[in-house]
Write a protein that holds these residues in place. Structure first.
Motif, mmCIF file in Angstrom:
data_model
loop_
_atom_site.group_PDB
_atom_site.id
_atom_site.type_symbol
_atom_site.label_atom_id
_atom_site.label_comp_id
_atom_site.label_asym_id
_atom_site.label_seq_id
_atom_site.Cartn_x
_atom_site.Cartn_y
_atom_site.Cartn_z
ATOM 1 N N PRO A 111 -13.237 0.050 1.629
ATOM 2 C CA PRO A 111 -12.189 -0.123 0.706
ATOM 3 C C PRO A 111 -11.237 -1.323 1.128
ATOM 4 O O PRO A 111 -11.180 -1.392 2.227
ATOM 5 N N ALA A 135 -7.513 -2.880 0.251
ATOM 6 C CA ALA A 135 -6.283 -2.888 -0.703
ATOM 7 C C ALA A 135 -5.604 -4.235 -0.786
ATOM 8 O O ALA A 135 -6.201 -5.151 -1.500
ATOM 9 N N GLY A 136 -4.625 -4.594 0.107
ATOM 10 C CA GLY A 136 -4.219 -6.110 0.006
ATOM 11 C C GLY A 136 -5.127 -7.042 0.843
ATOM 12 O O GLY A 136 -4.841 -8.149 0.816
ATOM 13 N N GLY A 137 -6.067 -6.253 1.629
ATOM 14 C CA GLY A 137 -6.741 -7.311 2.503
ATOM 15 C C GLY A 137 -6.187 -7.964 3.973
ATOM 16 O O GLY A 137 -6.833 -8.761 4.524
ATOM 17 N N THR A 138 -4.790 -7.723 3.901
ATOM 18 C CA THR A 138 -4.118 -8.421 5.006
ATOM 19 C C THR A 138 -4.482 -7.872 6.416
ATOM 20 O O THR A 138 -4.256 -8.830 7.197
ATOM 21 N N ASP A 139 -5.097 -6.866 6.724
ATOM 22 C CA ASP A 139 -5.597 -6.407 7.855
ATOM 23 C C ASP A 139 -7.041 -6.840 7.838
ATOM 24 O O ASP A 139 -7.286 -7.366 8.917
ATOM 25 N N LEU A 140 -7.759 -6.287 6.774
ATOM 26 C CA LEU A 140 -9.293 -6.488 6.806
ATOM 27 C C LEU A 140 -9.655 -8.001 6.968
ATOM 28 O O LEU A 140 -10.626 -8.154 7.924
ATOM 29 N N TYR A 163 4.960 -3.659 0.251
ATOM 30 C CA TYR A 163 6.193 -3.424 1.182
ATOM 31 C C TYR A 163 7.193 -4.146 0.046
ATOM 32 O O TYR A 163 8.301 -3.371 0.056
ATOM 33 N N THR A 172 -0.194 -3.043 1.927
ATOM 34 C CA THR A 172 0.378 -2.016 1.319
ATOM 35 C C THR A 172 0.278 -0.758 2.165
ATOM 36 O O THR A 172 0.049 -0.841 3.320
ATOM 37 N N ASN A 176 -1.581 0.208 5.726
ATOM 38 C CA ASN A 176 -1.206 0.368 6.994
ATOM 39 C C ASN A 176 -1.406 1.617 7.559
ATOM 40 O O ASN A 176 -1.738 1.785 9.093
ATOM 41 N N ASP A 178 4.116 -1.092 11.356
ATOM 42 C CA ASP A 178 5.392 -0.654 11.342
ATOM 43 C C ASP A 178 5.770 0.340 10.357
ATOM 44 O O ASP A 178 6.964 1.086 10.361
ATOM 45 N N VAL A 191 -7.398 7.229 0.810
ATOM 46 C CA VAL A 191 -5.835 7.694 0.748
ATOM 47 C C VAL A 191 -5.428 7.055 -0.596
ATOM 48 O O VAL A 191 -5.504 6.079 -1.050
HETATM 49 C C1 LIG Z 1 0.461 -12.693 9.131
HETATM 50 C C2 LIG Z 1 0.091 -11.184 9.337
HETATM 51 C C3 LIG Z 1 1.392 -10.451 9.601
HETATM 52 C C4 LIG Z 1 1.408 -9.229 9.865
HETATM 53 N N1 LIG Z 1 2.654 -8.345 10.247
HETATM 54 C C5 LIG Z 1 2.463 -7.105 10.322
HETATM 55 C C6 LIG Z 1 3.814 -6.338 10.808
HETATM 56 O O1 LIG Z 1 4.976 -7.121 10.971
HETATM 57 N N2 LIG Z 1 3.928 -4.911 10.790
HETATM 58 C C7 LIG Z 1 2.701 -4.258 10.231
HETATM 59 O O2 LIG Z 1 2.756 -3.068 10.491
HETATM 60 N N3 LIG Z 1 1.561 -4.990 10.079
HETATM 61 C C8 LIG Z 1 1.303 -6.386 9.751
HETATM 62 N N4 LIG Z 1 0.243 -7.057 9.536
HETATM 63 C C9 LIG Z 1 -0.825 -5.978 9.061
HETATM 64 C C10 LIG Z 1 -0.988 -5.675 7.807
HETATM 65 O O3 LIG Z 1 -0.114 -6.544 6.829
HETATM 66 C C11 LIG Z 1 -0.484 -4.272 7.150
HETATM 67 O O4 LIG Z 1 -1.011 -3.270 8.044
HETATM 68 C C12 LIG Z 1 -0.765 -3.917 5.970
HETATM 69 O O5 LIG Z 1 0.141 -2.841 5.540
HETATM 70 C C13 LIG Z 1 -2.207 -3.488 5.412
HETATM 71 O O6 LIG Z 1 -2.174 -3.121 4.212
HETATM 72 P P1 LIG Z 1 -3.313 -3.728 3.055
HETATM 73 O O7 LIG Z 1 -3.212 -3.232 1.922
HETATM 74 O O8 LIG Z 1 -3.463 -5.394 3.383
HETATM 75 O O9 LIG Z 1 -4.787 -3.420 4.178
HETATM 76 P P2 LIG Z 1 -6.139 -3.727 4.009
HETATM 77 O O10 LIG Z 1 -6.531 -4.973 4.863
HETATM 78 O O11 LIG Z 1 -6.778 -3.813 2.657
HETATM 79 O O12 LIG Z 1 -7.122 -2.511 4.750
HETATM 80 C C14 LIG Z 1 -6.763 -2.272 5.887
HETATM 81 C C15 LIG Z 1 -7.656 -0.933 6.332
HETATM 82 O O13 LIG Z 1 -7.412 0.004 5.689
HETATM 83 C C16 LIG Z 1 -8.495 0.545 4.761
HETATM 84 N N5 LIG Z 1 -7.835 0.968 3.524
HETATM 85 C C17 LIG Z 1 -6.758 0.343 2.745
HETATM 86 N N6 LIG Z 1 -6.336 0.909 1.679
HETATM 87 C C18 LIG Z 1 -7.030 2.004 1.730
HETATM 88 C C19 LIG Z 1 -7.185 3.377 1.021
HETATM 89 N N7 LIG Z 1 -6.263 3.498 -0.026
HETATM 90 N N8 LIG Z 1 -7.965 4.432 1.280
HETATM 91 C C20 LIG Z 1 -8.476 4.210 2.435
HETATM 92 N N9 LIG Z 1 -8.528 3.417 3.265
HETATM 93 C C21 LIG Z 1 -8.119 2.216 2.912
HETATM 94 C C22 LIG Z 1 -9.367 -0.872 4.520
HETATM 95 O O14 LIG Z 1 -10.721 -0.187 4.453
HETATM 96 C C23 LIG Z 1 -9.089 -1.270 6.088
HETATM 97 O O15 LIG Z 1 -9.923 -0.530 7.088
HETATM 98 C C24 LIG Z 1 0.250 -8.419 9.424
HETATM 99 C C25 LIG Z 1 -0.916 -8.998 8.852
HETATM 100 C C26 LIG Z 1 -0.947 -10.399 8.895
HETATM 101 C C27 LIG Z 1 -1.857 -10.962 8.291
#
Ligand SMILES: Cc1cc2nc3c(=O)[nH]c(=O)nc-3n(C[C@H](O)[C@H](O)[C@H](O)COP(=O)(O)OP(=O)(O)OC[C@H]3O[C@@H](n4cnc5c(N)ncnc54)[C@H](O)[C@@H]3O)c2cc1C
Length: 253
Positions: A24, A26-31, A73, A106, A110, A119, A163
């Protein structure tokens, strides 16, 4: 590589039921942050959730906050009643990355990313949040967040589950403080600190940060790594707790 773009939760769950190895997004910011270096990941199937409007909802009802897994957020920082009801969510959201990450990242991502340095997860755990999971075959399942993680990057989510939401009970709190310190990896998962919670409930006298160290040692096992030492991590936690709670916890002097 293949990317699917489901428009509803049932469509996304049907894809995961058929291909549980699909990832999956979502925002892709971790992936996607490590993606350029992980060539093997190029060959995987991805399920982009960003077109599923129902996952973005934020609702206050029946004494709880229902946060859609795709709420960002930014959404939380700007949702009405959030600041009064759940100030720690707003405080944590403000501390996540910069505005670009706050707008894309998202709460569901997280949680599912399962980083011990997340966080969003600690504040959700402090509010007794419950993770709502769904799958095509198993229906809906709810897991308290403090029972969700089973080890480093391991959690009670099957590959065919998404989730879909986070449920957070609405209660009054006398004191709510969110503090973030860099290099702060103290346990393999985000976790509660039951020994410290007991010490506060029992009203044990605390005359300085050092009085908290025995309880801290029971709750967390920090590591030495390139970011910091175990000793520093324990001491910074003791100082944060002591100086945040002195003045509000009667047994702290
Ligand atoms: C420059 C930078 C700074 C950052 N700073 C912080 C910070 O200060 N604090 C912090 O906590 N994080 C930080 N992050 C990490 C990230 O932004 C957060 O963890 C964010 O909440 C991840 O959400 P996402 O929607 O981008 O997840 P994604 O990257 O899309 O997914 C993350 C993981 O969750 C899975 N996933 C996503 N959504 C679902 C769902 N609904 N059901 C099942 N699985 C799912 C994906 O398959 C993947 O394994 C940072 C990232 C970057 C690139």
């Amino acid at each position: 590589m293949s990317v699917s773009f489901p428009a509803s939760v049932p469509d996304a769950l049907a894809i995961l039921a058929e291909r549980p190895e699909a990832v999956p997004v979502a925002g892709g910011t971790d992936l996607l942050v490590h993606w350029p270096a992980r060539v093997a990941e190029y060959e995987r199937d991805y399920v982009d959730l960003s077109g599923i409007a129902e996952l973005k909802a934020i609702a206050f009802r029946n004494g709880e906050l229902l946060l859609g897994a795709l709420a960002t957020y930014w959404d939380v920082m700007h949702a009405g009643r959030m600041r009064e009801g759940f100030p720690l969510l707003v405080a944590a959201a403000r501390q996540v990355g910069a505005v670009q990450i706050q707008a894309r990242g998202t709460w569901g991502g997280n949680i599912a990313n399962a980083s011990p340095a997340a966080d969003g997860v600690p504040v959700l755990m402090a509010y007794d949040a419950v993770v709502v999971l769904e799958s095509a075959t198993g229906g809906r399942e709810e897991v308290p967040l403090d029972h969700f993680y089973t080890g480093y990057k391991e959690m009670r989510r099957r590959p065919d589950q998404l989730v879909v939401a986070i449920r957070i009970p609405w209660r009054a709190h006398d004191v709510a403080i969110f503090e973030k310190v860099g290099g702060r990896r103290v346990a393999p998962t985000v976790r509660r600190c039951p020994a410290i919670e007991r010490l506060l409930e029992n009203g044990t006298a605390v005359r300085g940060p050092d009085d908290l160290l025995p309880a801290i040692a029971r709750d967390v096992a920090p590591i030495d790594d390139l970011r910091s030492t175990a000793e520093y991590r324990k001491r910074v936690l003791a100082r944060l707790l002591y100086y945040d709670l002195r003045g509000v916890a009667p047994a702290f002097s």
